[in-house]
Design a protein around this motif. Structure first.
Motif, PDB file in Angstrom:
ATOM      1  N   ASP A  29       0.819  -1.207   0.000  1.00 13.05           N
ATOM      2  CA  ASP A  29       0.000   0.000   0.000  1.00 13.05           C
ATOM      3  C   ASP A  29       0.859   1.265   0.000  1.00 13.05           C
ATOM      4  N   TRP A  32       1.632   1.810  -3.538  1.00 18.11           N
ATOM      5  CA  TRP A  32       0.454   2.375  -4.215  1.00 18.11           C
ATOM      6  C   TRP A  32       0.356   3.862  -3.944  1.00 18.11           C
ATOM      7  N   HIS A  77      -6.640  -0.019  -1.021  1.00 14.82           N
ATOM      8  CA  HIS A  77      -5.187   0.025  -0.979  1.00 14.82           C
ATOM      9  C   HIS A  77      -4.643   0.703   0.273  1.00 14.82           C
ATOM     10  N   CYS A  78      -5.428   0.755   1.307  1.00 15.24           N
ATOM     11  CA  CYS A  78      -4.985   1.404   2.547  1.00 15.24           C
ATOM     12  C   CYS A  78      -5.267   0.500   3.738  1.00 15.24           C
TER      13      CYS A  78
END
Length: 254
Positions: A29, A32, A77-78
């Motif tokens: 992440d 990302w 994505h967190c």
């Protein structure tokens, strides 16, 4: 995590805020986030150049940028690097990432309005949380319609985000009083209301509205929220001689 973002303003050390966010993200992440912020930075630079070119030729040059897709997918994505009750939740991390993206791209009124209007509840919440950090890129109070829309919902996280610093600065007193009542109606803690104490102090009309709400709940046999008593006490500067005794009833935190 969102606490760190309260100091995020134009010219602030955004890299330091990014580092604080990355500290809580899992490895993939973090990668990302690097890519998403790089795309937002590129979009901000390209947007300025494209805007100047469009003005010169008299046509629109807008195209949906990649960073907006990143904004939408932040919830996937967190993930927290470490699980446990003490750290930020995945939702808080996604909120912080989205706010940082909006700050990085210097989102203007059209951008925030579009993202709010077409976004999910989580995306709308992030736009509301970002508003205090975007004031340099939009006319004053231009996003009040978004705050007012959120306050018409019964989504408690949207309501909580809507009564933050932007509302404290731009809502007029009449609308602000109703925002406080909305928190009490929906069970949003009154601690979420930014600037509560100074705006409530000495407000006789707010005191009247709170009394009416307390009386209605008491008459219906429903508990009066603790938060109501707290806000009513803040109005006491103008009102200590004429405060009613609210019938005792079970209380609930609001």
């Amino acid at each position: 995590m969102l606490t760190a973002l309260t100091e995020l303003t134009d010219g602030s050390p955004a890299r330091a805020v990014q580092a604080a966010l990355e500290e809580h993200l899992a490895g993939a992440d973090r990668a990302w986030l690097h890519e998403a912020l790089a795309e937002a930075e590129a979009a901000e630079r390209a947007g300025a150049a494209a805007g100047a070119e469009a003005e010169a030729v008299g046509r629109s040059a807008y195209a949906l940028p990649t960073w907006e897709r990143r904004f939408a997918e932040a919830g996937r994505h967190c993930h927290p690097a470490r699980s446990g009750p003490s750290g930020p939740s995945a939702e808080d991390l996604a909120d912080a990432a989205r706010v940082l993206l909006l700050h990085t791209v210097r989102a203007d009124h059209d951008t925030t309005t579009r993202l709010y209007t077409h976004g999910s509840a989580a995306e709308r919440r992030a736009v509301l949380l970002a508003l205090p950090h975007l004031s340099a890129y939009a006319p004053p109070a231009s996003a009040l319609a978004l705050v007012e829309d959120a306050l018409r919902t019964n989504d408690t996280r949207l309501v909580a985000a809507a009564v933050g610093p932007y509302a404290a600065e731009h809502l007029d007193q009449h609308a602000w009083r109703h925002a406080v009542l909305k928190c009490l109606f929906t069970g949003v803690p009154v601690d979420a209301v930014d600037g509560l104490a100074p705006r409530a102090r000495g407000d006789a009309e707010l005191a009247r509205m709170l009394r009416d709400h307390a009386a209605e709940r008491t008459a219906a046999g429903r508990p009066v929220p603790d938060g109501l008593h707290r806000v009513l006490a803040l109005t006491a500067d103008c009102d200590t001689a004429d405060r009613p005794h609210v019938t005792a009833a079970p209380t609930e935190e609001s």
